[in-house]
Design an enzyme around this catalytic site. Structure first.
Site, PDB file in Angstrom:
ATOM      1  N   ARG A  79      16.008   1.180   4.321  1.00 37.02           N
ATOM      2  CA  ARG A  79      16.662  -0.051   4.755  1.00 37.02           C
ATOM      3  C   ARG A  79      17.665  -0.589   3.732  1.00 37.02           C
ATOM      4  O   ARG A  79      18.487  -1.438   4.071  1.00 37.02           O
ATOM      5  CB  ARG A  79      15.621  -1.080   5.179  1.00 37.02           C
ATOM      6  CG  ARG A  79      14.947  -0.608   6.497  1.00 37.02           C
ATOM      7  CD  ARG A  79      13.958  -1.539   7.072  1.00 37.02           C
ATOM      8  NE  ARG A  79      12.618  -1.587   6.570  1.00 37.02           N
ATOM      9  CZ  ARG A  79      11.743  -0.586   6.468  1.00 37.02           C
ATOM     10  NH1 ARG A  79      12.091   0.633   6.788  1.00 37.02           N
ATOM     11  NH2 ARG A  79      10.528  -0.781   6.058  1.00 37.02           N
ATOM     12  N   GLU A 116      -0.285   2.957  -3.187  1.00 35.96           N
ATOM     13  CA  GLU A 116      -1.705   2.626  -3.046  1.00 35.96           C
ATOM     14  C   GLU A 116      -2.516   3.836  -2.607  1.00 35.96           C
ATOM     15  O   GLU A 116      -3.657   4.015  -3.001  1.00 35.96           O
ATOM     16  CB  GLU A 116      -1.887   1.546  -1.971  1.00 35.96           C
ATOM     17  CG  GLU A 116      -1.352   0.200  -2.313  1.00 35.96           C
ATOM     18  CD  GLU A 116      -1.494  -0.736  -1.122  1.00 35.96           C
ATOM     19  OE1 GLU A 116      -2.571  -0.752  -0.503  1.00 35.96           O
ATOM     20  OE2 GLU A 116      -0.517  -1.438  -0.824  1.00 35.96           O
TER      21      GLU A 116
END
Length: 191
Positions: A79, A116
């Protein structure tokens, strides 16, 4: 006075009203891309020409003071590719993409970073910009800061200097700016 903004508009007449309109359009999607995550979806902003122009003008207003300093804007996949080129045109800077591995055709430099749930990497062309280039990093969202920090390291490995990081959205509760080494961080919206 018309509410229509041109892509060249450096700042909107009523910045707070524009900011509120853009914020209202951002969709919150629970449990995407995995359970427990509230995803901030900017596609409704992109789908509305006025809001897209407003978001672009707001981006510009946050870094207009850097116009004479920025040589290159690096947009992070994917993006960052939406707002980065527009801002590069407004500031008279070059645009360079930071891509996922295997997407760039010429010789690249890679920087790996932890997520993560695993690891990822970004690449830039080895000749993306001249040594000493002053760089503004652009993306849609600052969360934990891992991707942005990796992009900063990649820029430094190529001989550039990061002037600032710019995001449409910052998720304040994740403290992502803390991993960006004290660099200037600008965000249009805070959640």
């Amino acid at each position: 006075m018309s509410d229509t903004l041109s892509i060249d508009t450096p700042a909107a007449p009523d910045t707070e009203a524009l900011r509120a309109r853009v914020r209202e359009a951002i969709r919150s999607v629970p449990d995407f891309p995995k359970e427990g995550i509230l995803f901030r979806d900017i596609t409704p902003v992109l789908a509305d020409a006025e809001l897209f122009r407003a978001a672009s003008a707001l981006h510009h207003s946050h870094v207009a003071d850097l116009a004479e300093q920025v040589d290159v804007i690096v947009g992070m996949e994917s993006r960052g590719f939406l707002f980065g080129p527009i801002l590069a045109q407004q500031l008279g800077a070059a645009f360079v993409p930071a891509r996922k591995p295997g997407k760039l055709p010429a010789a690249t430099v890679e920087e790996r970073y932890a997520l993560e749930y695993g690891e990822n990497a970004l690449q830039m062309h080895a000749d993306a910009f001249a040594e000493g280039a002053r760089v503004l990093v652009v993306d849609d969202l600052l969360a934990t800061g891992g991707t942005a920090a990796a992009t900063g390291r990649l820029i430094e490995r190529l001989g550039g200097t990061v002037l600032a990081y710019l995001f449409l959205i910052e998720l304040d509760f994740l403290n992502g700016r803390e991993v960006l080494g004290g660099a200037r961080v600008e965000a249009v919206l805070h959640f």
